[in-house]
Write a protein that holds these residues in place. Sequence first.
Motif, PDB file in Angstrom:
ATOM      1  N   VAL A 159       0.846  -1.188   0.000  1.00  0.00           N
ATOM      2  CA  VAL A 159       0.000   0.000   0.000  1.00  0.00           C
ATOM      3  C   VAL A 159       0.884   1.242   0.000  1.00  0.00           C
ATOM      4  O   VAL A 159       1.715   1.427   0.876  1.00  0.00           O
ATOM      5  CB  VAL A 159      -0.919   0.023   1.232  1.00  0.00           C
ATOM      6  N   ASN A 160       0.728   2.085  -1.021  1.00  0.00           N
ATOM      7  CA  ASN A 160       1.489   3.324  -1.092  1.00  0.00           C
ATOM      8  C   ASN A 160       0.629   4.406  -1.725  1.00  0.00           C
ATOM      9  O   ASN A 160      -0.510   4.171  -2.125  1.00  0.00           O
ATOM     10  CB  ASN A 160       2.786   3.120  -1.896  1.00  0.00           C
ATOM     11  N   ALA A 161       1.184   5.602  -1.811  1.00  0.00           N
ATOM     12  CA  ALA A 161       0.417   6.741  -2.327  1.00  0.00           C
ATOM     13  C   ALA A 161      -0.051   6.507  -3.755  1.00  0.00           C
ATOM     14  O   ALA A 161      -1.154   6.897  -4.134  1.00  0.00           O
ATOM     15  CB  ALA A 161       1.272   8.003  -2.246  1.00  0.00           C
ATOM     16  N   ARG A 162       0.773   5.846  -4.577  1.00  0.00           N
ATOM     17  CA  ARG A 162       0.385   5.596  -5.969  1.00  0.00           C
ATOM     18  C   ARG A 162      -0.804   4.654  -6.034  1.00  0.00           C
ATOM     19  O   ARG A 162      -1.721   4.837  -6.837  1.00  0.00           O
ATOM     20  CB  ARG A 162       1.566   5.013  -6.741  1.00  0.00           C
ATOM     21  N   LEU A 163      -0.831   3.658  -5.155  1.00  0.00           N
ATOM     22  CA  LEU A 163      -1.939   2.706  -5.130  1.00  0.00           C
ATOM     23  C   LEU A 163      -3.239   3.403  -4.744  1.00  0.00           C
ATOM     24  O   LEU A 163      -4.290   3.168  -5.340  1.00  0.00           O
ATOM     25  CB  LEU A 163      -1.635   1.581  -4.133  1.00  0.00           C
ATOM     26  N   VAL A 164      -3.159   4.300  -3.774  1.00  0.00           N
ATOM     27  CA  VAL A 164      -4.352   5.004  -3.302  1.00  0.00           C
ATOM     28  C   VAL A 164      -4.971   5.826  -4.429  1.00  0.00           C
ATOM     29  O   VAL A 164      -6.184   5.935  -4.544  1.00  0.00           O
ATOM     30  CB  VAL A 164      -4.003   5.921  -2.113  1.00  0.00           C
ATOM     31  N   GLY A 165      -4.144   6.404  -5.290  1.00  0.00           N
ATOM     32  CA  GLY A 165      -4.651   7.239  -6.364  1.00  0.00           C
ATOM     33  C   GLY A 165      -5.122   6.482  -7.580  1.00  0.00           C
ATOM     34  O   GLY A 165      -5.661   7.073  -8.518  1.00  0.00           O
ATOM     35  N   ASP A 166      -4.938   5.181  -7.611  1.00  0.00           N
ATOM     36  CA  ASP A 166      -5.324   4.351  -8.756  1.00  0.00           C
ATOM     37  C   ASP A 166      -6.425   3.391  -8.310  1.00  0.00           C
ATOM     38  O   ASP A 166      -6.162   2.379  -7.666  1.00  0.00           O
ATOM     39  CB  ASP A 166      -4.107   3.574  -9.264  1.00  0.00           C
ATOM     40  N   LYS A 167      -7.669   3.697  -8.654  1.00  0.00           N
ATOM     41  CA  LYS A 167      -8.798   2.894  -8.189  1.00  0.00           C
ATOM     42  C   LYS A 167      -8.740   1.457  -8.697  1.00  0.00           C
ATOM     43  O   LYS A 167      -9.125   0.520  -8.004  1.00  0.00           O
ATOM     44  CB  LYS A 167     -10.115   3.545  -8.612  1.00  0.00           C
ATOM     45  N   ARG A 168      -8.229   1.285  -9.925  1.00  0.00           N
ATOM     46  CA  ARG A 168      -8.141  -0.068 -10.483  1.00  0.00           C
ATOM     47  C   ARG A 168      -7.152  -0.913  -9.679  1.00  0.00           C
ATOM     48  O   ARG A 168      -7.437  -2.063  -9.325  1.00  0.00           O
ATOM     49  CB  ARG A 168      -7.727   0.007 -11.950  1.00  0.00           C
ATOM     50  N   GLN A 169      -5.989  -0.334  -9.394  1.00  0.00           N
ATOM     51  CA  GLN A 169      -4.990  -1.055  -8.615  1.00  0.00           C
ATOM     52  C   GLN A 169      -5.476  -1.285  -7.185  1.00  0.00           C
ATOM     53  O   GLN A 169      -5.224  -2.332  -6.590  1.00  0.00           O
ATOM     54  CB  GLN A 169      -3.670  -0.276  -8.597  1.00  0.00           C
ATOM     55  N   MET A 170      -6.184  -0.303  -6.651  1.00  0.00           N
ATOM     56  CA  MET A 170      -6.710  -0.444  -5.294  1.00  0.00           C
ATOM     57  C   MET A 170      -7.713  -1.586  -5.232  1.00  0.00           C
ATOM     58  O   MET A 170      -7.723  -2.373  -4.287  1.00  0.00           O
ATOM     59  CB  MET A 170      -7.368   0.864  -4.869  1.00  0.00           C
ATOM     60  N   ARG A 171      -8.576  -1.684  -6.248  1.00  0.00           N
ATOM     61  CA  ARG A 171      -9.552  -2.764  -6.281  1.00  0.00           C
ATOM     62  C   ARG A 171      -8.850  -4.121  -6.383  1.00  0.00           C
ATOM     63  O   ARG A 171      -9.271  -5.087  -5.731  1.00  0.00           O
ATOM     64  CB  ARG A 171     -10.497  -2.562  -7.473  1.00  0.00           C
ATOM     65  N   MET A 172      -7.797  -4.189  -7.160  1.00  0.00           N
ATOM     66  CA  MET A 172      -7.037  -5.439  -7.272  1.00  0.00           C
ATOM     67  C   MET A 172      -6.444  -5.829  -5.922  1.00  0.00           C
ATOM     68  O   MET A 172      -6.422  -7.003  -5.543  1.00  0.00           O
ATOM     69  CB  MET A 172      -5.935  -5.281  -8.322  1.00  0.00           C
ATOM     70  N   ALA A 173      -5.950  -4.822  -5.183  1.00  0.00           N
ATOM     71  CA  ALA A 173      -5.374  -5.091  -3.864  1.00  0.00           C
ATOM     72  C   ALA A 173      -6.434  -5.613  -2.895  1.00  0.00           C
ATOM     73  O   ALA A 173      -6.195  -6.553  -2.124  1.00  0.00           O
ATOM     74  CB  ALA A 173      -4.734  -3.822  -3.315  1.00  0.00           C
ATOM     75  N   LEU A 174      -7.630  -5.010  -2.955  1.00  0.00           N
ATOM     76  CA  LEU A 174      -8.705  -5.451  -2.065  1.00  0.00           C
ATOM     77  C   LEU A 174      -9.201  -6.846  -2.429  1.00  0.00           C
ATOM     78  O   LEU A 174      -9.527  -7.655  -1.557  1.00  0.00           O
ATOM     79  CB  LEU A 174      -9.872  -4.452  -2.125  1.00  0.00           C
ATOM     80  N   ASP A 175      -9.261  -7.138  -3.728  1.00  0.00           N
ATOM     81  CA  ASP A 175      -9.671  -8.479  -4.162  1.00  0.00           C
ATOM     82  C   ASP A 175      -8.667  -9.525  -3.707  1.00  0.00           C
ATOM     83  O   ASP A 175      -9.043 -10.622  -3.261  1.00  0.00           O
ATOM     84  CB  ASP A 175      -9.823  -8.510  -5.680  1.00  0.00           C
ATOM     85  N   ALA A 176      -7.382  -9.204  -3.833  1.00  0.00           N
ATOM     86  CA  ALA A 176      -6.332 -10.138  -3.404  1.00  0.00           C
ATOM     87  C   ALA A 176      -6.426 -10.383  -1.896  1.00  0.00           C
ATOM     88  O   ALA A 176      -6.293 -11.514  -1.419  1.00  0.00           O
ATOM     89  CB  ALA A 176      -4.955  -9.591  -3.773  1.00  0.00           C
ATOM     90  N   ALA A 177      -6.681  -9.317  -1.142  1.00  0.00           N
ATOM     91  CA  ALA A 177      -6.812  -9.449   0.312  1.00  0.00           C
ATOM     92  C   ALA A 177      -8.018 -10.319   0.664  1.00  0.00           C
ATOM     93  O   ALA A 177      -7.949 -11.172   1.557  1.00  0.00           O
ATOM     94  CB  ALA A 177      -6.956  -8.069   0.950  1.00  0.00           C
TER      95      ALA A 177
END
Length: 280
Positions: free
Chosen positions: A111-129
């Motif tokens: 989790v970093n600032a770039r991830l927070v600003g990218d909704k697609r990447q954030m959704r991928m992170a939440l799905d993986a979790a």
Amino acid sequence: QWGGKRPILSAPVERVSDLYGIVHTISPDRFGIFFGYGVRYCNGRQVGVAGPDGTTKKVWDFKGKSNLPELRQRLGWFCLRRTKREVLKELPALQRQVVDFEVPPKHRISVNARLVGDKRQMRMALDAAADGKMKSVLELIRGHLEEGQRVVVGTYRRAVCEKMADVLGETAPTKFIHGGIPIPRRQKIIDSLKNTEGACCLVANIDCTSTGIDLTFANIGVIAELVWEPRELVQWESRMHRFGASTTDPVLIQYTIARGTGDELILQAVIAKLDNFLDL
């Protein structure tokens, strides 16, 4: 009230600043320009922000809240609203609980600032979790069902919704609802569980059950997959915990969190904003 007849502004807002556009449209001269409103009611203040060249510049931050009793009084000219704090004595007790789990490293996305600003990447992170914690979440829900509880599970993905319903159906009567289920059928599915004796479970996409649905048959809600919008979670909670509920039993909302994943970031943002729905 507007014209002394019908209430408006019934939809929740995430921040006090979000109200300005609505009230300015209804009564343009009441609060003047946004800057004055922001300083007075949004705890407006200057903060330092680092630029790409390493320099720091001052910008105005209007994400806070201040002088809320005065704002409520001024809004009373055209807004009639009972907040949850005002009716808590009439509602079953609601308790939020964070249940965190360890997940394998492959399910963690840094989790970093770039991830927070990218909704697609954030959704991928939440799905993986969610995939990493799913086994533990299912065990948590099974425990509730074995104790005779009535449970609603909140998900984001349709495939997860159907899979969880299939697995949990081995423990207690279980149904699922997602965007592929026609709207007229959704309440019928819920009514079938409402008429079920003892333990039962509804697994549902959060966006399909956050408004216009009665989930007061359940006394435990488990968020299996987090979403970014706090208002969706508050609305989802309110389907179980609301005035006129058919039960006086306490309502428990459990937010499941995978440690070291995007879940933790979302949790911090959500909890920080949920209080706004009660205070304003």
